[in-house]
Design a protein around this motif. Structure first.
Motif, short mmCIF file in Angstrom:
data_model
loop_
_atom_site.label_atom_id
_atom_site.label_comp_id
_atom_site.label_asym_id
_atom_site.label_seq_id
_atom_site.Cartn_x
_atom_site.Cartn_y
_atom_site.Cartn_z
N GLY A 1 0.80 -1.22 0.00
CA GLY A 1 0.00 0.00 0.00
C GLY A 1 0.83 1.27 0.00
O GLY A 1 0.28 2.37 0.00
N GLN A 2 2.15 1.12 0.01
CA GLN A 2 3.01 2.30 0.03
C GLN A 2 3.74 2.51 -1.29
O GLN A 2 3.83 1.61 -2.12
CB GLN A 2 4.06 2.17 1.14
CG GLN A 2 3.49 2.36 2.54
CD GLN A 2 4.56 2.73 3.55
OE1 GLN A 2 5.76 2.77 3.26
NE2 GLN A 2 4.13 3.02 4.76
N MET B 1 3.03 10.74 -11.97
CA MET B 1 3.20 10.35 -10.56
C MET B 1 1.86 10.36 -9.83
O MET B 1 1.58 9.48 -9.03
CB MET B 1 4.19 11.27 -9.85
CG MET B 1 5.63 11.02 -10.21
SD MET B 1 6.16 9.31 -10.01
CE MET B 1 5.81 9.06 -8.27
N LYS B 2 1.03 11.36 -10.12
CA LYS B 2 -0.30 11.43 -9.49
C LYS B 2 -1.11 10.20 -9.86
O LYS B 2 -1.77 9.59 -9.02
CB LYS B 2 -1.04 12.70 -9.93
CG LYS B 2 -0.71 13.89 -9.06
CD LYS B 2 -1.54 15.11 -9.49
CE LYS B 2 -0.77 16.37 -9.17
NZ LYS B 2 -0.93 17.42 -10.18
N ILE C 1 10.24 14.63 -7.93
CA ILE C 1 9.10 13.77 -7.56
C ILE C 1 9.27 13.11 -6.20
O ILE C 1 8.43 12.31 -5.79
CB ILE C 1 8.81 12.70 -8.65
CG1 ILE C 1 10.01 11.76 -8.83
CG2 ILE C 1 8.43 13.35 -9.97
CD1 ILE C 1 9.68 10.52 -9.67
N PHE C 2 10.33 13.44 -5.45
CA PHE C 2 10.56 12.79 -4.15
C PHE C 2 9.38 12.97 -3.19
O PHE C 2 9.14 12.14 -2.34
CB PHE C 2 11.84 13.33 -3.47
CG PHE C 2 13.12 12.85 -4.08
CD1 PHE C 2 13.14 11.87 -5.06
CD2 PHE C 2 14.33 13.39 -3.66
CE1 PHE C 2 14.34 11.44 -5.62
CE2 PHE C 2 15.54 12.96 -4.21
CZ PHE C 2 15.53 11.99 -5.19
N ASP C 3 8.66 14.08 -3.33
CA ASP C 3 7.56 14.35 -2.40
C ASP C 3 6.39 13.36 -2.55
O ASP C 3 5.51 13.31 -1.70
CB ASP C 3 7.07 15.80 -2.53
CG ASP C 3 6.65 16.14 -3.95
OD1 ASP C 3 7.39 15.78 -4.90
OD2 ASP C 3 5.60 16.77 -4.13
N PHE C 4 6.38 12.55 -3.61
CA PHE C 4 5.32 11.55 -3.76
C PHE C 4 5.59 10.29 -2.93
O PHE C 4 4.71 9.46 -2.75
CB PHE C 4 5.16 11.14 -5.23
CG PHE C 4 4.47 12.18 -6.06
CD1 PHE C 4 3.08 12.25 -6.09
CD2 PHE C 4 5.19 13.08 -6.82
CE1 PHE C 4 2.43 13.20 -6.85
CE2 PHE C 4 4.55 14.04 -7.60
CZ PHE C 4 3.17 14.10 -7.61
#
Ligand SMILES: Nc1ncnc2c1ncn2[C@@H]1O[C@H](COP(=O)(O)OP(=O)(O)O)[C@@H](O)[C@H]1O
Ligand SMILES: [Mg+2]
Length: 232
Positions: free
Chosen positions: A34-35, A184-185, A207-210
């Motif tokens: 789930g991650q 990414m979204k 994109i690290f914040d995803f």
């Protein structure tokens, strides 16, 4: 906490004409179901090798890799193929699209392998292509698409059969900032809403914040795992 992937002491040595390269040198890594786990690290540190072992594309020399509790190395090859076809979506760095098939046909391959009728598979493929912004291009051959568009076709192909684990090797490297974030979204929506697990190799700091967690690799080892959720 359910584990999607459990790697214990993974070792992989490539031997090309007597020259040995240790690509994985004792990898220990848990990936939580789930991650979204990102895997980062310098070129040549073993990222592609690690995700290939996790996805059952490559056999390790030592150690254990379990995928949803199953040890792929111990499976008969036919069972392993079936398990992979059903449970894994893989986006290769070089896309690996079939050049004589159009975008919709390429995306429908995992569905056809899993027994879906061709017409239905292509309808579903076109829906996925719409989600990655390529609905109007479903008839195009890979050679008629830009690098970034081919990358999105490869991503649609990895998602279309709703696999439990989606593995992507540098999925945004050929995309501009906005398209990269949209991809990414889409990937993250799939992971979050359907409890899917994503493993993404990337150099792309944009994109690290995803990520839920970021595992940093160096020289065949995992050197650090950061939990982005705890940091808020
Ligand atoms: N098929 C192969 N044969 C021989 N050496 C390889 C092969 N694939 C990768 N390597 C070597 O293994 C190491 C790790 O490669 P790789 O997993 O592709 O790293 P990364 O994806 O982090 O750039 C590198 O030294 C690379 O040259
Ligand atoms: Mg690589």
């Amino acid at each position: 906490m359910n584990l999607a992937v459990r790697c214990q002491n993974l070792v992989k040595v490539y031997d090309t004409g007597g020259q040995k390269v240790t690509a994985l040198n004792g990898i220990n890594l848990d990936i939580i179901a789930g991650q979204l786990m990102m895997l980062v690290g310098p070129s040549g540190c073993g990222k592609t090798t690690l995700i290939s072992v996790i996805a059952g594309i490559l056999d390790q020399d030592e150690g254990l890799c379990e995928l949803f509790g199953e040890n792929l190395l111990a499976m008969r090859s036919k069972d392993k193929l079936n398990f992979r076809a059903k449970n894994i979506g893989f986006v290769f760095q070089a896309f690996n699209l079939l050049p004589s098939l159009n975008a919709a046909e390429n995306v429908s391959i995992p569905l056809i392998i899993n027994g879906m009728k061709r017409a239905e598979a292509e309808r579903k493929a076109i829906t996925l292509l719409e989600q990655v912004g390529l609905g109007a291009r479903w008839k195009s051959l890979p050679s008629q698409l830009s690098g970034g568009q081919q990358q999105r076709v490869a991503i649609a192909r990895a998602l279309v059969h709703n696999p439990r684990l989606i593995v992507c090797d540098e999925p945004t490297s050929a995309l501009d900032h906005e398209t990269g974030r949209n991809v990414m979204k889409l990937l993250k929506d799939v992971a979050l809403h359907k409890d899917r697990t994503l493993v993404i190799v990337t150099h792309d700091a944009r994109i690290f914040d995803f990520a839920d967690r970021i595992a940093e690799m160096d020289d065949g080892h995992i050197v650090e795992v950061q939990d982005k959720r705890e940091q808020g």
